[in-house]
Scaffold this active site. Structure first.
Site, PDB file in Angstrom:
ATOM      1  CG  ASP A 246       9.864  14.782 -12.000  1.00  0.00           C
ATOM      2  OD1 ASP A 246       9.277  15.718 -12.453  1.00  0.00           O
ATOM      3  OD2 ASP A 246       9.625  13.889 -11.647  1.00  0.00           O
TER       4      ASP A 246
ATOM      5  CD  GLU B 166      33.376  18.004  -7.071  1.00  0.00           C
ATOM      6  OE1 GLU B 166      33.519  17.543  -8.291  1.00  0.00           O
ATOM      7  OE2 GLU B 166      32.855  17.329  -6.269  1.00  0.00           O
TER       8      GLU B 166
HETATM    9  C1  NOJ Z   1       6.454  16.357 -12.377  1.00  0.00           C
HETATM   10  C2  NOJ Z   1       6.383  16.560 -13.618  1.00  0.00           C
HETATM   11  O1  NOJ Z   1       6.450  17.900 -13.628  1.00  0.00           O
HETATM   12  C3  NOJ Z   1       5.196  15.961 -14.437  1.00  0.00           C
HETATM   13  O2  NOJ Z   1       5.004  16.187 -15.541  1.00  0.00           O
HETATM   14  C4  NOJ Z   1       5.461  14.195 -13.980  1.00  0.00           C
HETATM   15  O3  NOJ Z   1       4.373  13.577 -14.777  1.00  0.00           O
HETATM   16  C5  NOJ Z   1       5.593  14.051 -12.589  1.00  0.00           C
HETATM   17  N1  NOJ Z   1       6.429  15.110 -12.103  1.00  0.00           N
HETATM   18  C6  NOJ Z   1       6.157  12.626 -12.421  1.00  0.00           C
HETATM   19  O4  NOJ Z   1       7.545  12.499 -13.094  1.00  0.00           O
END
Ligand code: NOJ
Length: 559
Positions: free
Chosen positions: A221, A272
């Site tokens: 993310d 790994e």
């Molecule tokens: C991207 C994620 O896909 C989204 O849903 C989220 O709100 C933001 N990152 C923050 O983590």
């Protein structure tokens, strides 16, 4: 060991270590997939119960959005504890059972990792709040003194991605107003300080924790925000380039070059394992910089959101596909394709609205008007979405599908404000509706209090029209979208070959025709009139053919 990129590009997809290169990956937003215990929230056992459905669908892997303990300030992307399961979703034992069931069905599992920020309920953040300025506990996050005579002004005028200020002031343990912390997203999502070795070590521990439990890969993310340059003076918001417009690594927090040192370390850990764990970066960066995340020494793959942001348009699709495959030749990383996910308006809806660029295009206006303006042509949107998805599934590289798109689901606009959950709705009163409309729990049956999702009303209300999209309904229907996806995914498995594509020029530029090295053709007609089909056997088409011709907004595969 670094495998030469040329070897990777021509590697056969069924070899285990390369399974991910041309995989069809199905995203599960767990709280909206299937509720096994009747509390209105989807859960891990719900997923396990649906493994036969996933197997029948024919996907290669599941990408599971966050299932960790969370207050759900941002749909689970506010993580309280990275090495546990939200109690409402199950236990670690349930998780292990799910992994076994998926693996027994030949399906891999990719989990979401949220390294840019934790939740404000994470033990480390609580400790930081209870500790004094300058303490080691505060060094795990980004705390700064405020400006103004008494520190009453934020350290900069930066805005959060979700709207509103990116800094929040804390109350010190002695009850006085104190320092400020940075949160690029919601207030409940404080950003980690990735300069701190403790943060780095802890994430390695987390990656190992899940890898040891049999997880096959990770979706990272906001992969492009971890490293920050917060040296004073902090630039003014107005002087900073937009997220995906920065091209030289000098933005204070988006896409800084140092971030790749972190991923080199992660790659060493992934390698790994046998087979090596895979990773895909969610990095909204300039297209020219995406390859840095995707290279073999880094995460191995990065989301390409170009199709998702494009209008339904032959010229744009062709340009995007050509550019990304050329990029893939250079980096050796397979391309990724995606039309829908939990952050954007579903593509069936986008394509039923007038054309327009951007993440949500005219769908934003449509959402804000409560679904009245511009007028949605639901049937057209569905037809185009089916054509686009069939085109995508013929492309070399991996395809990411979002739960519900195999049912042709549309965006839900009719959610009362009192039921909305997305922080972007609360942080932008009157100007954003948020992302709840693509996160409404799936309809499994036409009847029942939650249409087969669970035994009580779902946590986001399902509209009445959802029942006609239910799995059980489509299973009995000729030509259903579910049937199309099942057939297409099965064919894709048997047809997948080298990661190459050649365009076949058609007299009509509104017709996109390409062929894979083994003679697998895909033809899409974006024009309003039917067009002749190339010679060969039609394997599948997204809409019925018209007297042997390819009608408008239809894709056919031919061999
Ligand atoms: C991207 C994620 O896909 C989204 O849903 C989220 O709100 C933001 N990152 C923050 O983590």
């Amino acid at each position: 060991m670094t495998i030469p990129s040329q070897t990777l590009v021509t590697a056969h997809p069924v070899q285990d270590a390369t399974w991910w290169r041309q995989a069809a990956v199905y995203q599960i937003y767990p709280r909206s997939f299937s509720d096994s215990n009747g509390d209105g929230l989807g859960d891990i056992r719900g997923i396990t119960a649906k493994v036969p459905y996933l197997q029948r669908l024919g996907i290669d892997a599941v990408w599971l959005s966050p299932f960790y303990p969370s207050a759900l300030a941002d749909g689970g992307y506010d993580v309280d504890d990275y090495r546990n399961v939200d109690r409402r979703l199950g236990t670690l034992d349930d998780f292990d059972e799910m992994v076994s069931a998926l693996h027994d069905a030949g399906i891999k599992l990719i989990v979401d990792i949220v390294p840019n920020h934790s939740s404000n309920r994470h033990a480390w953040f609580r400790e930081a709040l209870a500790s004094p300025k300058g303490s080691a506990a505060r060094e795990r996050y980004i705390f700064r003194d405020g400006k103004g005579t008494n520190g009453e002004l934020p350290p900069s005028d930066w805005e959060s991605v979700f709207g509103g200020p990116a800094w929040d002031r804390v109350t010190e343990p002695d009850g006085t107003s104190g320092q400020w912390y940075l949160h690029l997203f919601a207030t409940e999502q404080p950003d980690f300080n990735w300069e701190n070795p403790e943060v780095r070590q802890d994430f390695l521990k987390t990656l190992r924790f899940w890898s040891d439990r049999g997880v096959d890969g990770f979706r990272i993310d906001v992969a492009h925000a971890l490293m920050k340059d917060l040296r004073e003076p902090l630039p003014a918001w107005a002087d900073m380039p937009a997220e995906d417009e920065t091209t030289d690594g000098t933005h204070p927090f988006w896409d800084r070059d140092e971030v790749h040192e972190i991923y080199a370390g992660w790659r060493a850990l992934f390698n790994e394992y046998d087979p090596p764990r895979t990773a895909v970066a969610e990095a909204w960066v300039h297209a020219d910089r995406r390859g840095r995340y995707a290279r073999a020494e880094g995460l191995g793959q990065a989301f390409n959101f170009d199709l998702l942001q494009s209008a339904y348009d032959a010229g744009q699709f062709r340009e995007i596909i050509t550019r990304n495959l050329a990029e893939s030749e250079v980096t050796g990383a397979p391309s990724t394709w995606v039309f829908s996910n939990h952050d954007v308006v579903r593509h069936a809806t986008r394509y039923g609205l007038p054309k327009g660029p951007g993440r949500n295009g005219p769908a934003h206006a449509w959402l804000m008007s409560g679904g009245t303006e511009p007028v949605l042509d639901r049937e057209l949107g569905t037809r185009r979405a089916r054509a686009a998805s069939l085109l995508m599934l013929a492309l070399p590289g991996s395809s990411y599908l979002y739960q519900g798109e195999e049912l042709g689901l549309h965006e839900v606009v009719e959610i009362p404000d009192t039921d909305r959950q997305d922080p972007t709705f609360f942080r932008n009163p009157g100007s954003e509706i948020g992302r709840d409309g693509c996160r409404v729990p799936l309809p499994w049956t036409a009847e029942g209090v939650a249409l087969g999702f669970g035994a009580t009303a779902a946590h986001l209300p399902q509209p009445a029209w959802f029942s006609s999209y239910a799995v059980a309904v489509q299973e009995e229907q000729d030509g259903s979208t579910l049937g199309l996806y099942r057939e297409a995914l099965a064919l894709r498995r048997s047809l997948q070959s080298d990661e190459q594509l050649k365009w076949v020029d058609e007299p009509n530029a509104q017709v996109l025709h390409f062929v894979r090295p083994n003679g697998w053709h895909s033809v899409t007609n974006f024009a309003p009139e039917p067009v002749p089909l190339p010679a060969g056997t039609v394997l599948i088409s997204s809409s019925p053919l018209a007297e042997g011709k390819l009608p408008a907004d239809t894709t056919a595969w031919i061999i």
